[in-house]
Write a protein that holds these residues in place. Structure first.
Motif, PDB file in Angstrom:
ATOM      1  N   LYS A 127       0.826  -1.199   0.000  1.00 37.50           N
ATOM      2  CA  LYS A 127       0.000   0.000   0.000  1.00 37.50           C
ATOM      3  C   LYS A 127       0.864   1.253   0.000  1.00 37.50           C
ATOM      4  CE  LYS A 127      -3.674   2.366   2.558  1.00 37.50           C
ATOM      5  NZ  LYS A 127      -4.556   2.310   3.751  1.00 37.50           N
ATOM      6  N   LEU A 130       2.714   1.857  -3.364  1.00 37.82           N
ATOM      7  CA  LEU A 130       1.853   2.319  -4.456  1.00 37.82           C
ATOM      8  C   LEU A 130       1.520   3.809  -4.372  1.00 37.82           C
ATOM      9  CD1 LEU A 130      -0.593  -0.689  -4.795  1.00 37.82           C
ATOM     10  CD2 LEU A 130       0.806   0.264  -6.638  1.00 37.82           C
ATOM     11  N   GLU A 131       1.822   4.456  -3.257  1.00 33.54           N
ATOM     12  CA  GLU A 131       1.458   5.864  -3.095  1.00 33.54           C
ATOM     13  C   GLU A 131       2.033   6.742  -4.192  1.00 33.54           C
ATOM     14  OE1 GLU A 131      -0.713   7.442  -1.063  1.00 33.54           O
ATOM     15  OE2 GLU A 131      -1.290   5.376  -0.641  1.00 33.54           O
ATOM     16  N   ASP A 132       3.232   6.428  -4.652  1.00 29.29           N
ATOM     17  CA  ASP A 132       3.870   7.249  -5.683  1.00 29.29           C
ATOM     18  C   ASP A 132       3.174   7.152  -7.033  1.00 29.29           C
ATOM     19  OD1 ASP A 132       5.787   8.124  -3.901  1.00 29.29           O
ATOM     20  OD2 ASP A 132       7.208   6.541  -4.411  1.00 29.29           O
ATOM     21  N   ARG A 134      -0.378   6.762  -7.245  1.00 29.09           N
ATOM     22  CA  ARG A 134      -1.820   6.948  -7.071  1.00 29.09           C
ATOM     23  C   ARG A 134      -2.404   8.093  -7.900  1.00 29.09           C
ATOM     24  NH1 ARG A 134      -3.632   2.200  -6.095  1.00 29.09           N
ATOM     25  NH2 ARG A 134      -3.261   1.380  -3.988  1.00 29.09           N
ATOM     26  N   LYS A 135      -1.576   9.064  -8.278  1.00 29.97           N
ATOM     27  CA  LYS A 135      -2.080  10.185  -9.072  1.00 29.97           C
ATOM     28  C   LYS A 135      -2.150   9.862 -10.561  1.00 29.97           C
ATOM     29  CE  LYS A 135      -0.608  13.838  -5.894  1.00 29.97           C
ATOM     30  NZ  LYS A 135       0.205  15.067  -5.739  1.00 29.97           N
ATOM     31  N   SER A 137      -3.562   8.369 -13.832  1.00 28.59           N
ATOM     32  CA  SER A 137      -4.830   7.899 -14.393  1.00 28.59           C
ATOM     33  C   SER A 137      -4.762   7.945 -15.912  1.00 28.59           C
ATOM     34  CB  SER A 137      -5.997   8.760 -13.900  1.00 28.59           C
ATOM     35  OG  SER A 137      -7.207   8.322 -14.504  1.00 28.59           O
ATOM     36  N   LYS A 189     -11.619   2.994 -12.375  1.00 29.53           N
ATOM     37  CA  LYS A 189     -10.806   2.969 -11.145  1.00 29.53           C
ATOM     38  C   LYS A 189     -10.021   1.666 -11.054  1.00 29.53           C
ATOM     39  CE  LYS A 189     -11.274   3.635  -6.105  1.00 29.53           C
ATOM     40  NZ  LYS A 189     -10.677   2.389  -5.643  1.00 29.53           N
ATOM     41  N   ASP A 192      -7.132   1.750 -13.546  1.00 31.04           N
ATOM     42  CA  ASP A 192      -6.036   2.586 -13.045  1.00 31.04           C
ATOM     43  C   ASP A 192      -5.249   1.853 -11.957  1.00 31.04           C
ATOM     44  OD1 ASP A 192      -6.281   4.796 -14.665  1.00 31.04           O
ATOM     45  OD2 ASP A 192      -7.608   5.888 -13.295  1.00 31.04           O
ATOM     46  N   GLU A 193      -5.947   1.172 -11.058  1.00 28.61           N
ATOM     47  CA  GLU A 193      -5.262   0.433 -10.000  1.00 28.61           C
ATOM     48  C   GLU A 193      -4.412  -0.691 -10.573  1.00 28.61           C
ATOM     49  OE1 GLU A 193      -8.581   1.133  -6.428  1.00 28.61           O
ATOM     50  OE2 GLU A 193      -8.488  -0.788  -7.516  1.00 28.61           O
ATOM     51  N   GLN A 196      -1.316   0.832 -12.168  1.00 21.41           N
ATOM     52  CA  GLN A 196      -0.428   1.306 -11.094  1.00 21.41           C
ATOM     53  C   GLN A 196       0.361   0.153 -10.490  1.00 21.41           C
ATOM     54  OE1 GLN A 196      -3.215   3.256  -8.517  1.00 21.41           O
ATOM     55  NE2 GLN A 196      -3.608   4.917  -9.959  1.00 21.41           N
ATOM     56  N   GLU A 197      -0.308  -0.961 -10.223  1.00 21.92           N
ATOM     57  CA  GLU A 197       0.365  -2.126  -9.665  1.00 21.92           C
ATOM     58  C   GLU A 197       1.379  -2.701 -10.657  1.00 21.92           C
ATOM     59  OE1 GLU A 197      -2.536  -4.901  -8.359  1.00 21.92           O
ATOM     60  OE2 GLU A 197      -3.322  -3.603  -6.758  1.00 21.92           O
TER      61      GLU A 197
END
Length: 376
Positions: A127, A130-132, A134-135, A137, A189, A192-193, A196-197
């Protein structure tokens, strides 16, 4: 092919232009330089000769003008060019700051929709890592384009159209049930997730194993490994091998052999591609000031792109001339399936012509922004 190739070329050119925000190039910048053949100028000539620039090209560079040179391709998928320019009122430190920070990138390229610095190193929690991302999209509140993006990813398959591994393709296929049972915001959503992963996994693999850790792109005829092309490109870094053997060793063996005072950054960049699916890339920038000479040497790798091109490898140096001028020399090699196969030579020729035109266009835009900044 042309839309994708346009952005491939633009990215290669921009790596060079992004590094010269502190300079003021003048058409007469080299007038004095040709009258005073100093030892520093002789060194510059030697460096340019070693980089493959002809005598007449070196005269152009010493005149303060940007010069570009076509590079021999290391493989059928490659477009390569070298750039050199003598900058007035500029130091290697100016170029170092611009290169690492990526200043003015969004101002020069309006197609860019997002830039994120990747700092995820210490935490063991997914978690937090992944913060880097999250923006990031892929969606732009444009119903038609967003629906096209959803469809392209959920129906993706091994091909030249998308740079996804088999696991990534399967991950998007698993979202089909979500798509059938959810509204558009929910599926966007989830997509995008998923991307990101995927980017985090690719970043971690590259960070650990460098070029060998770059996950393959699944093609209809089998997996394509972009790290192999980038490895060939890295071996062609003649300027770095001569001017900065310690840095060259680190670049060739990353993450091993890291020297002192070596700066680096990792980032993701997203951008629109006309009416097509948005693109996203992972970038590694690395640079070092040479204590012996005062030069700043650097490398940039685009070790993932969602589509349109496979990878970019660029490297170069900012070499002080001892008279408030700096020689900036840079080469960029882009791998793309758009110029391979039948008619590859003709396609590369078109790509090179486009690159030449875009060098001039982007440089003019950059000069306008730079002049405005200097007047503040």
């Amino acid at each position: 092919m042309m839309v994708g190739l346009r952005f491939i070329i633009y990215l290669s050119v921009f790596i060079c232009l992004d590094s010269i925000h502190a300079s003021t190039t003048s058409e007469n910048a080299g007038a004095t330089c040709q009258d005073k053949r100093s030892s520093s100028q002789n060194r510059i000539q030697t460096i340019l000769q070693d980089a493959g620039f002809a005598s007449k090209d070196i005269d152009t560079i010493l005149d303060g003008k940007l010069h570009k040179k076509i590079l021999d391709s290391t493989n059928p998928r490659e477009i390569g060019m070298a750039f050199a320019v003598l900058l007035s009122d500029t130091s290697p430190d100016d170029i170092s700051e611009a290169f690492i920070s990526q200043r003015f990138k969004t101002a020069v390229d309006p197609a860019i929709t997002g830039i994120g610095v990747i700092n995820s190193l210490q935490s063991n929690k997914k978690k937090d890592l992944l913060e880097d991302f999250r923006k990031l999209s892929l969606f732009r509140s444009d119903k038609k384009k967003d629906e096209s993006t959803v469809g392209s990813l959920l129906e993706s398959s091994p091909s030249d159209d998308m740079n996804l591994s088999r696991d990534e393709i399967n991950a998007f296929h698993k979202l089909k049930n979500v798509h059938d049972q959810s509204d558009s915001k929910t599926i966007m959503k989830k997509i995008d997730e998923t991307i990101q992963e995927s980017l985090l996994k690719r970043y971690q693999s590259y960070r650990e194993k460098s070029l060998e850790g770059i996950l393959p792109y699944s093609r209809s005829k089998g997996d394509y490994h972009p790290g192999k092309d980038m490895g060939l490109s890295s071996k062609m870094a003649s300027v770095l091998r001569r001017e900065a053997p310690i840095f060259f060793s680190h670049m060739s063996n990353f993450p091993r052999n890291r020297p002192d005072n070596c700066k680096e950054s990792f980032s993701w960049v997203s951008f629109d591609v006309g009416n097509g699916i948005p693109n996203v890339e992972l970038i590694h920038r690395m640079g070092r000031k040479q204590p012996e000479t005062g030069s700043f040497v650097f490398m940039e790798r685009h070790f993932f792109a969602l589509h349109s091109y496979n990878s970019v490898h660029g490297e170069g140096g900012a070499i002080p001339c001892g008279d408030d001028r700096t020689l900036l020399i840079f080469s960029s090699r882009t791998s793309t399936d758009a110029v391979s196969g039948f008619g590859g030579a003709a396609k590369r020729s078109v790509g090179v012509r486009m690159m030449g035109t875009m060098v001039s266009d982007v440089l003019e835009k950059f000069k306008t922004i730079h002049t405005r900044e200097k007047s503040k």
